[in-house]
Scaffold this motif. Sequence first.
Motif, mmCIF file in Angstrom:
data_model
loop_
_atom_site.group_PDB
_atom_site.id
_atom_site.type_symbol
_atom_site.label_atom_id
_atom_site.label_comp_id
_atom_site.label_asym_id
_atom_site.label_seq_id
_atom_site.Cartn_x
_atom_site.Cartn_y
_atom_site.Cartn_z
ATOM 1 N N ARG A 20 0.833 -1.209 0.000
ATOM 2 C CA ARG A 20 0.000 0.000 0.000
ATOM 3 C C ARG A 20 0.867 1.258 0.000
ATOM 4 O O ARG A 20 0.566 2.233 -0.696
ATOM 5 C CB ARG A 20 -0.937 -0.014 1.217
ATOM 6 C CG ARG A 20 -1.872 1.144 1.272
ATOM 7 C CD ARG A 20 -2.928 1.053 0.200
ATOM 8 N NE ARG A 20 -3.819 2.195 0.323
ATOM 9 C CZ ARG A 20 -4.198 2.954 -0.693
ATOM 10 N NH1 ARG A 20 -3.791 2.679 -1.902
ATOM 11 N NH2 ARG A 20 -4.973 3.976 -0.496
ATOM 12 N N ALA A 21 1.948 1.231 0.755
ATOM 13 C CA ALA A 21 2.857 2.380 0.796
ATOM 14 C C ALA A 21 3.485 2.617 -0.580
ATOM 15 O O ALA A 21 3.596 3.766 -1.034
ATOM 16 C CB ALA A 21 3.935 2.165 1.862
ATOM 17 N N LEU A 22 3.874 1.546 -1.260
ATOM 18 C CA LEU A 22 4.425 1.692 -2.616
ATOM 19 C C LEU A 22 3.373 2.240 -3.577
ATOM 20 O O LEU A 22 3.673 3.084 -4.434
ATOM 21 C CB LEU A 22 4.943 0.356 -3.132
ATOM 22 C CG LEU A 22 6.353 -0.013 -2.757
ATOM 23 C CD1 LEU A 22 6.670 -1.445 -3.191
ATOM 24 C CD2 LEU A 22 7.358 0.953 -3.358
ATOM 25 N N GLN A 23 2.137 1.784 -3.423
ATOM 26 C CA GLN A 23 1.067 2.293 -4.274
ATOM 27 C C GLN A 23 0.850 3.787 -4.048
ATOM 28 O O GLN A 23 0.593 4.532 -4.997
ATOM 29 C CB GLN A 23 -0.229 1.519 -4.017
ATOM 30 C CG GLN A 23 -0.170 0.096 -4.538
ATOM 31 C CD GLN A 23 -1.353 -0.753 -4.084
ATOM 32 O OE1 GLN A 23 -2.025 -0.425 -3.104
ATOM 33 N NE2 GLN A 23 -1.597 -1.836 -4.793
ATOM 34 N N GLU A 24 0.984 4.233 -2.812
ATOM 35 C CA GLU A 24 0.843 5.667 -2.516
ATOM 36 C C GLU A 24 1.964 6.478 -3.181
ATOM 37 O O GLU A 24 1.720 7.570 -3.701
ATOM 38 C CB GLU A 24 0.821 5.914 -1.013
ATOM 39 C CG GLU A 24 -0.469 5.506 -0.344
ATOM 40 C CD GLU A 24 -1.669 6.315 -0.838
ATOM 41 O OE1 GLU A 24 -1.531 7.538 -1.078
ATOM 42 O OE2 GLU A 24 -2.744 5.714 -0.991
ATOM 43 N N VAL A 25 3.178 5.947 -3.172
ATOM 44 C CA VAL A 25 4.282 6.621 -3.869
ATOM 45 C C VAL A 25 3.973 6.679 -5.365
ATOM 46 O O VAL A 25 4.139 7.724 -6.010
ATOM 47 C CB VAL A 25 5.640 5.930 -3.614
ATOM 48 C CG1 VAL A 25 6.733 6.531 -4.485
ATOM 49 C CG2 VAL A 25 6.026 6.034 -2.143
ATOM 50 N N ALA A 26 3.496 5.572 -5.910
ATOM 51 C CA ALA A 26 3.162 5.539 -7.336
ATOM 52 C C ALA A 26 2.088 6.565 -7.668
ATOM 53 O O ALA A 26 2.186 7.263 -8.689
ATOM 54 C CB ALA A 26 2.705 4.136 -7.734
ATOM 55 N N LEU A 27 1.076 6.675 -6.830
ATOM 56 C CA LEU A 27 0.027 7.668 -7.069
ATOM 57 C C LEU A 27 0.572 9.093 -7.005
ATOM 58 O O LEU A 27 0.164 9.960 -7.784
ATOM 59 C CB LEU A 27 -1.118 7.489 -6.071
ATOM 60 C CG LEU A 27 -2.003 6.269 -6.306
ATOM 61 C CD1 LEU A 27 -2.976 6.097 -5.143
ATOM 62 C CD2 LEU A 27 -2.746 6.379 -7.626
ATOM 63 N N GLY A 28 1.493 9.338 -6.090
ATOM 64 C CA GLY A 28 2.117 10.661 -6.008
ATOM 65 C C GLY A 28 2.925 10.981 -7.263
ATOM 66 O O GLY A 28 2.857 12.102 -7.790
ATOM 67 N N LEU A 29 3.671 9.990 -7.743
ATOM 68 C CA LEU A 29 4.440 10.187 -8.972
ATOM 69 C C LEU A 29 3.518 10.399 -10.165
ATOM 70 O O LEU A 29 3.783 11.250 -11.029
ATOM 71 C CB LEU A 29 5.361 8.990 -9.223
ATOM 72 C CG LEU A 29 6.533 8.845 -8.265
ATOM 73 C CD1 LEU A 29 7.181 7.478 -8.412
ATOM 74 C CD2 LEU A 29 7.556 9.948 -8.492
ATOM 75 N N LEU A 30 2.432 9.651 -10.201
ATOM 76 C CA LEU A 30 1.461 9.812 -11.281
ATOM 77 C C LEU A 30 0.843 11.207 -11.253
ATOM 78 O O LEU A 30 0.719 11.863 -12.290
ATOM 79 C CB LEU A 30 0.373 8.744 -11.169
ATOM 80 C CG LEU A 30 -0.726 8.793 -12.221
ATOM 81 C CD1 LEU A 30 -0.151 8.562 -13.613
ATOM 82 C CD2 LEU A 30 -1.794 7.756 -11.900
ATOM 83 N N ASP A 31 0.485 11.667 -10.067
ATOM 84 C CA ASP A 31 -0.071 13.010 -9.930
ATOM 85 C C ASP A 31 0.919 14.062 -10.424
ATOM 86 O O ASP A 31 0.548 14.964 -11.180
ATOM 87 C CB ASP A 31 -0.438 13.259 -8.466
ATOM 88 C CG ASP A 31 -1.098 14.605 -8.272
ATOM 89 O OD1 ASP A 31 -2.226 14.791 -8.787
ATOM 90 O OD2 ASP A 31 -0.492 15.475 -7.618
ATOM 91 N N ASP A 32 2.177 13.923 -10.019
ATOM 92 C CA ASP A 32 3.208 14.856 -10.481
ATOM 93 C C ASP A 32 3.346 14.803 -12.004
ATOM 94 O O ASP A 32 3.483 15.837 -12.659
ATOM 95 C CB ASP A 32 4.562 14.533 -9.843
ATOM 96 C CG ASP A 32 4.613 14.834 -8.359
ATOM 97 O OD1 ASP A 32 3.795 15.643 -7.875
ATOM 98 O OD2 ASP A 32 5.481 14.254 -7.670
ATOM 99 N N HIS A 33 3.313 13.599 -12.561
ATOM 100 C CA HIS A 33 3.464 13.450 -14.010
ATOM 101 C C HIS A 33 2.333 14.153 -14.759
ATOM 102 O O HIS A 33 2.577 14.889 -15.716
ATOM 103 C CB HIS A 33 3.514 11.962 -14.381
ATOM 104 C CG HIS A 33 3.655 11.723 -15.849
ATOM 105 N ND1 HIS A 33 4.810 12.036 -16.538
ATOM 106 C CD2 HIS A 33 2.787 11.235 -16.754
ATOM 107 C CE1 HIS A 33 4.641 11.731 -17.815
ATOM 108 N NE2 HIS A 33 3.423 11.248 -17.967
#
Length: 109
Positions: free
Chosen positions: A63-76
């Motif tokens: 879940r923590a990795l998924q949150e990082v991925a979502l943050g990166l996606l948002d930035d992208h």
Amino acid sequence: MTTAATPRDAHGQPPQAPGYTGHKADHLDRLNKIEGQIRGISRMVTDDRYCIDVLTQITAATRALQEVALGLLDDHVRVCVTDTARTDPTHAEEKYTELNETLRRALRL
């Protein structure tokens, strides 16, 4: 005398900074915490901890990795895709397609 060529993207343009540049420290902090979680999970297995406890920690790390991925996606989306759509409309469709393909891969989890 030769000089090093300036790196170019697929469109022959100099590459732009990653969209996450403004949040890089935050993402790295989270990733470092996740790295610690993973080491903890490894210790749990080494110590023969109860299966459900190990699985609970794996779920938390996932879940923590998924949150990082979502943050990166948002930035992208906010930086890379929006900037391309605004400044280079001819390549905007490529960014949308790239984003769509990335989301399709991610949602296959």
